[in-house]
Design a protein around this motif. Structure first.
Motif, mmCIF file in Angstrom:
data_model
loop_
_atom_site.group_PDB
_atom_site.id
_atom_site.type_symbol
_atom_site.label_atom_id
_atom_site.label_comp_id
_atom_site.label_asym_id
_atom_site.label_seq_id
_atom_site.Cartn_x
_atom_site.Cartn_y
_atom_site.Cartn_z
ATOM 1 N N ALA A 79 -51.159 -85.392 49.223
ATOM 2 C CA ALA A 79 -51.408 -86.736 48.666
ATOM 3 C C ALA A 79 -50.718 -86.939 47.309
ATOM 4 O O ALA A 79 -51.340 -87.176 46.289
ATOM 5 C CB ALA A 79 -52.899 -87.003 48.538
ATOM 6 N N VAL A 80 -49.388 -86.838 47.326
ATOM 7 C CA VAL A 80 -48.626 -87.123 46.114
ATOM 8 C C VAL A 80 -48.818 -88.586 45.740
ATOM 9 O O VAL A 80 -48.698 -89.472 46.579
ATOM 10 C CB VAL A 80 -47.126 -86.834 46.348
ATOM 11 C CG1 VAL A 80 -46.294 -87.310 45.165
ATOM 12 C CG2 VAL A 80 -46.911 -85.353 46.593
ATOM 13 N N ASP A 81 -49.112 -88.864 44.456
ATOM 14 C CA ASP A 81 -49.332 -90.250 44.057
ATOM 15 C C ASP A 81 -48.011 -90.949 43.776
ATOM 16 O O ASP A 81 -46.944 -90.322 43.719
ATOM 17 C CB ASP A 81 -50.282 -90.341 42.863
ATOM 18 C CG ASP A 81 -49.714 -89.674 41.606
ATOM 19 O OD1 ASP A 81 -50.510 -89.271 40.758
ATOM 20 O OD2 ASP A 81 -48.473 -89.578 41.486
ATOM 21 N N VAL A 82 -48.087 -92.272 43.574
ATOM 22 C CA VAL A 82 -46.895 -93.090 43.404
ATOM 23 C C VAL A 82 -46.084 -92.662 42.183
ATOM 24 O O VAL A 82 -44.856 -92.619 42.226
ATOM 25 C CB VAL A 82 -47.281 -94.579 43.307
ATOM 26 C CG1 VAL A 82 -46.085 -95.439 42.913
ATOM 27 C CG2 VAL A 82 -47.847 -95.059 44.637
ATOM 28 N N ALA A 83 -46.768 -92.324 41.071
ATOM 29 C CA ALA A 83 -46.058 -91.947 39.854
ATOM 30 C C ALA A 83 -45.226 -90.687 40.069
ATOM 31 O O ALA A 83 -44.069 -90.602 39.643
ATOM 32 C CB ALA A 83 -47.053 -91.739 38.712
ATOM 33 N N GLU A 84 -45.806 -89.689 40.742
ATOM 34 C CA GLU A 84 -45.069 -88.457 41.005
ATOM 35 C C GLU A 84 -43.894 -88.710 41.934
ATOM 36 O O GLU A 84 -42.802 -88.182 41.741
ATOM 37 C CB GLU A 84 -46.010 -87.411 41.608
ATOM 38 C CG GLU A 84 -47.066 -86.902 40.641
ATOM 39 C CD GLU A 84 -48.058 -85.986 41.335
ATOM 40 O OE1 GLU A 84 -48.699 -86.437 42.300
ATOM 41 O OE2 GLU A 84 -48.183 -84.838 40.918
ATOM 42 N N LEU A 85 -44.144 -89.538 42.976
ATOM 43 C CA LEU A 85 -43.086 -89.845 43.919
ATOM 44 C C LEU A 85 -41.951 -90.611 43.235
ATOM 45 O O LEU A 85 -40.778 -90.371 43.486
ATOM 46 C CB LEU A 85 -43.657 -90.674 45.082
ATOM 47 C CG LEU A 85 -42.699 -90.992 46.235
ATOM 48 C CD1 LEU A 85 -42.079 -89.726 46.800
ATOM 49 C CD2 LEU A 85 -43.429 -91.758 47.319
ATOM 50 N N ARG A 86 -42.296 -91.530 42.343
ATOM 51 C CA ARG A 86 -41.285 -92.284 41.608
ATOM 52 C C ARG A 86 -40.415 -91.341 40.780
ATOM 53 O O ARG A 86 -39.191 -91.484 40.730
ATOM 54 C CB ARG A 86 -41.948 -93.318 40.710
ATOM 55 C CG ARG A 86 -40.956 -94.177 39.935
ATOM 56 C CD ARG A 86 -41.629 -95.325 39.202
ATOM 57 N NE ARG A 86 -42.641 -94.871 38.266
ATOM 58 C CZ ARG A 86 -43.941 -95.117 38.392
ATOM 59 N NH1 ARG A 86 -44.395 -95.813 39.420
ATOM 60 N NH2 ARG A 86 -44.801 -94.684 37.485
ATOM 61 N N GLY A 87 -41.023 -90.375 40.134
ATOM 62 C CA GLY A 87 -40.259 -89.424 39.341
ATOM 63 C C GLY A 87 -39.297 -88.612 40.186
ATOM 64 O O GLY A 87 -38.153 -88.374 39.788
ATOM 65 N N MET A 88 -39.752 -88.193 41.371
ATOM 66 C CA MET A 88 -38.893 -87.421 42.268
ATOM 67 C C MET A 88 -37.707 -88.251 42.739
ATOM 68 O O MET A 88 -36.567 -87.766 42.802
ATOM 69 C CB MET A 88 -39.717 -86.925 43.460
ATOM 70 C CG MET A 88 -40.833 -85.967 43.080
ATOM 71 S SD MET A 88 -41.976 -85.639 44.441
ATOM 72 C CE MET A 88 -40.922 -84.716 45.535
ATOM 73 N N LEU A 89 -37.986 -89.512 43.069
ATOM 74 C CA LEU A 89 -36.918 -90.385 43.542
ATOM 75 C C LEU A 89 -35.892 -90.673 42.443
ATOM 76 O O LEU A 89 -34.688 -90.720 42.699
ATOM 77 C CB LEU A 89 -37.515 -91.696 44.064
ATOM 78 C CG LEU A 89 -38.245 -91.579 45.400
ATOM 79 C CD1 LEU A 89 -39.021 -92.855 45.683
ATOM 80 C CD2 LEU A 89 -37.278 -91.294 46.531
ATOM 81 N N ARG A 90 -36.356 -90.853 41.234
ATOM 82 C CA ARG A 90 -35.435 -91.122 40.139
ATOM 83 C C ARG A 90 -34.547 -89.916 39.836
ATOM 84 O O ARG A 90 -33.371 -90.057 39.490
ATOM 85 C CB ARG A 90 -36.214 -91.556 38.900
ATOM 86 C CG ARG A 90 -36.741 -92.994 39.026
ATOM 87 C CD ARG A 90 -37.536 -93.428 37.830
ATOM 88 N NE ARG A 90 -37.830 -94.858 37.905
ATOM 89 C CZ ARG A 90 -38.678 -95.484 37.116
ATOM 90 N NH1 ARG A 90 -39.336 -94.801 36.191
ATOM 91 N NH2 ARG A 90 -38.886 -96.783 37.248
#
Length: 275
Positions: free
Chosen positions: A72-83
């Motif tokens: 359950a990765v949250d949106v903030a963590e996922l955003r960082g990975m994508l960036r």
């Protein structure tokens, strides 16, 4: 619930991909018909699909994707990975530009989850319409497969209409149909509303699209590269209100801005019947 074909169209992925995700336990269907083996999916499963695609585009293996999603990765963590991945992609060859755009679109869609509403969905009857059109074949429903096929069709269509002295009488529209056979290919129809006699068609087709008694519709603001978010809202509304998809979805381009696609305004129409 939605058939695997309808769910693939809504999520802009291929049926083959969904079958593979099922086989490895990454995205199981909500139900499987015990007699036919047909798979069915719920609208809320689009959220998991969005995360799977976003993480896979980061270059992670499917096993890694499953481990991350199940934690359950949250949106903030996922955003960082994508960036982080975005910075790497920008240094690569131009061929990766399409993949980067796909990552950006999935990211923005995930960030808007929970803030979007189905209040803007309108159920209405769609009258019959006559269109001049050109067609092409895309490998699948994925946005990166559809875009390169449909984009050059419109300039060609308008050039041919002008040569035939046929003037558009309404907005442009597009719709999609599965190609013949069991593959993932999709026939892309790029059209524009006309009042012309079909006999005037030369190197393009003039066809009559039938009336749709009931269609769930929503107005999508912005680039079609980010249409998945609006499709997700439509899917949720259809399921929550006791309807099911029953025909080929249409895209009506109310405002088309080729040079500034982020300013586009498109009505998405999905024919529905009572479930």
């Amino acid at each position: 619930m939605f058939t695997i074909g309808d769910f693939a169209s809504l999520g802009r992925v291929s049926v083959r991909m969904l079958r593979h995700y099922d086989s490895i336990g990454l995205l199981r269907p909500a139900a499987v018909d015990p007699h036919t083996g047909y798979r069915f999916y719920r609208a809320d499963q689009l959220r998991r699909l969005n995360r799977v695609i976003a993480l896979k585009e980061l270059g992670l293996t499917l096993a890694q994707v499953q481990a991350i999603i199940d934690d359950a990765v949250d949106v903030a963590e996922l955003r960082g990975m994508l960036r982080l991945r975005r910075a790497q992609l920008e240094a690569q060859v131009a061929a990766d530009t399409a993949r980067l755009a796909g990552i950006e679109a999935r990211l923005r869609m995930i960030e808007t989850e929970g803030r979007m509403t189905s209040q803007d969905v309108v159920l209405k009857e769609i009258p019959p319409v006559r269109v001049a059109e050109l067609t092409g074949v895309a490998p699948s429903y994925q946005t990166r497969d559809i875009g390169p096929v449909i984009q050059p069709l419109y300039p060609q269509l308008f050039q041919r209409l002008a040569a035939a002295d046929v003037a558009p009488s309404g907005p442009g529209l597009a719709y999609y149909q599965p190609a013949d056979g069991d593959g993932e290919a999709v026939v892309v129809h790029a059209g524009v509303t006309v009042d012309a006699d079909p006999a005037r068609a030369a190197d393009f087709a003039i066809v009559d699209l039938p009336a749709v008694p009931a269609a769930a519709t929503i107005v999508h603001q912005g680039s079609m590269d980010e249409v998945e978010a609006s499709m997700q809202v439509l899917a949720g509304w259809i399921e929550e209100n006791g309807w099911r998809a029953a025909g080929h979805a249409r895209e009506v381009y109310l405002e088309y801005c080729q040079d500034e696609p982020e300013k586009g305004v498109t009505e998405l129409q999905i024919p529905v019947v009572r479930a």
